[in-house]
Design an enzyme around this catalytic site. Structure first.
Site, short mmCIF file in Angstrom:
data_model
loop_
_atom_site.label_atom_id
_atom_site.label_comp_id
_atom_site.label_asym_id
_atom_site.label_seq_id
_atom_site.Cartn_x
_atom_site.Cartn_y
_atom_site.Cartn_z
CB SER A 177 -0.95 0.01 1.19
OG SER A 177 -0.24 -0.10 2.40
CG HIS A 205 -3.80 -0.64 -2.32
ND1 HIS A 205 -4.26 0.65 -2.32
CD2 HIS A 205 -3.59 -0.96 -1.02
CE1 HIS A 205 -4.31 1.10 -1.09
NE2 HIS A 205 -3.90 0.14 -0.27
CE LYS A 237 -7.69 0.13 0.31
NZ LYS A 237 -7.73 1.27 1.21
N1 PMP Z 1 -5.30 -3.74 3.50
C1 PMP Z 1 -4.57 -2.85 2.82
C2 PMP Z 1 -3.36 -3.30 2.09
C3 PMP Z 1 -4.98 -1.50 2.81
O1 PMP Z 1 -4.25 -0.58 2.16
C4 PMP Z 1 -6.14 -1.12 3.49
C5 PMP Z 1 -6.67 0.31 3.45
N2 PMP Z 1 -5.77 1.31 3.63
C6 PMP Z 1 -6.84 -2.07 4.20
C7 PMP Z 1 -6.41 -3.38 4.17
C8 PMP Z 1 -8.05 -1.72 4.98
O2 PMP Z 1 -9.15 -1.61 4.16
P1 PMP Z 1 -10.41 -0.72 4.59
O3 PMP Z 1 -10.04 0.69 4.25
O4 PMP Z 1 -11.53 -1.26 3.79
O5 PMP Z 1 -10.59 -0.93 6.06
#
Ligand code: PMP
Length: 383
Positions: A177, A205, A237
């Site tokens: 991320s 992502h 996303k």
């Molecule tokens: N896993 C990854 C790799 C993420 O980047 C994110 C969000 N930043 C999440 C999980 C969490 O997802 P959510 O925003 O739906 O809670």
């Protein structure tokens, strides 16, 4: 207590690590209004531009007429509607797995899945750069938590061969991320087979962005459901709404329904959002043009940034990092761009390891080539 809380905030400020929220006026898009001024933004995870797609707005309005607002209960009481159920079935079919299970957020999907699958007598093998929710999930599970250096497959192999626990779970982001690069899934899958370990991929992502129809990192590598038996994807996303799911065998999903606490003990997503997500899924599948456009913007940016000699992190995804080192430097560059009307977030520890503060630029299919040029020009002036 007062003194403790104040001191902690002062420490954050001194270390240039204080986080501030921006309040923007409304719709997520490349142009944001903040305090009456318009900014060109490169920070969202709205990779395909679906957060503001007219079909989704219409669908949400109609679905609200049918389903009203709140689910009113958790899934296991009586919050599970036909909209949730149909979405789960469509996600299972799309990912080529027997079943899928909806969670309210990706954070909760990771938390619930990992803690439902492993415990004290088991071991987790996790990339050092995995998302915070996977780190927290591993800690909460009480399993032995082995973190290997980022994408270091020989370290993973070594750790796997040294560990003698009941079960082994390898867990990784599909697309990292904060760096934007991909996990070496083919190698991870091969090692998992060799050591009879389970594999879980968090494709927050990659899902919707990679693969010809948006199947994500697993589709990009042409891996099967047997290779990656536990697939997590998020819906806030590329899908432009909110929520997440885990897809896998019927046996896995039935276990999660029984044991994943962040699934059991929380209110279901509003059914109108689940219904809207069914349309998102159709748009994602038909979104090749957006994915191609996104790739063209990414290539344009990388070419320009390379010509400028910017310290780009290796990435073929919409997440593009410029590595700056110290937090102060990242913050200064982000602020200089902000003064010029361009919004790019400075990512600092503890989100990333010490001395690896960076600008994290993200692209959406809604950006134009002219907007990418504008960003490059501003970077050339201020870097
Ligand atoms: N896993 C990854 C790799 C993420 O980047 C994110 C969000 N930043 C999440 C999980 C969490 O997802 P959510 O925003 O739906 O809670």
């Amino acid at each position: 207590m007062q003194t403790f809380l104040q001191q902690r905030l002062a420490q954050r400020e001194q270390a240039h690590l204080y986080r501030r929220r921006l309040v923007h006026a409304g719709v997520q898009s490349p142009l944001l209004t903040i305090e009456g001024r318009t900014y060109l933004a490169f920070c969202s995870n709205d990779y395909l531009g679906l957060a503001s797609h007219p079909d989704l707005i219409r669908c949400l309005q109609q679905a609200a007429n049918q389903y009203a607002v709140g689910a009113g209960a958790s899934h296991l009481i009586n919050g599970h509607t036909q909209a949730h159920h149909a979405l789960e079935e469509e996600l299972a079919a799309f990912t080529g797995r027997e079943r899928a299970l909806l969670f309210s957020t990706g954070y909760m999907a990771n938390m619930g899945t990992v803690t439902a699958l492993v415990e004290r007598q088991d071991a987790i093998f996790a990339d050092k750069l995995n998302h915070a929710s996977l780190v927290d999930a591993a800690q909460l599970s009480r399993a032995h938590h082995h973190r290997y250096a980022h994408n270091d497959m020989s370290m993973l192999a070594r750790l796997l061969s040294q560990t003698m626990t009941r079960h082994q779970l390898i867990v990784t982001d599909g697309v990292f991320s904060m760096d934007g690069d991909l996990a070496d899934l083919p190698q991870i899958v091969a090692l998992a087979k060799q050591h009879q370990a389970w594999v879980m991929v968090d494709d927050a992502h990659g899902f919707g962005v990679l693969g010809t129809t948006g199947g994500g990192t697993v589709a990009h590598y042409q891996l099967s459901a047997t290779d990656v038996p536990i697939l997590m994807g998020t819906l806030g996303k590329a899908f432009g709404v909110t929520g997440a799911f885990v897809a896998g065998s019927a046996l896995l999903i039935e276990n999660l329904i029984q044991y994943a606490r962040s699934y059991i003990y929380t209110t279901a997503l509003p059914p109108a959002l689940a219904e809207t997500l069914r349309t998102s899924l159709k748009l994602v599948q038909a979104g090749s043009e957006q994915r191609e456009k996104l790739q063209a913007l990414i290539q344009q940016f990388r070419r320009g940034a390379t010509q400028l000699g910017l310290p780009l992190l290796p990435s073929m995804t919409p997440i593009q990092g410029i590595l700056l080192g110290e937090a102060e430097k990242a913050l200064q560059l982000s602020q200089a761009l902000y003064q010029q009307g361009i919004l790019v977030t400075a990512i600092r520890p503890p989100t990333v390891p010490p001395h690896t503060a960076r600008l994290r630029i993200t692209f959406s299919a809604l950006h134009t080539p002219e907007q990418v040029d504008k960003l490059l020009l501003a970077l050339a002036q201020h870097y």
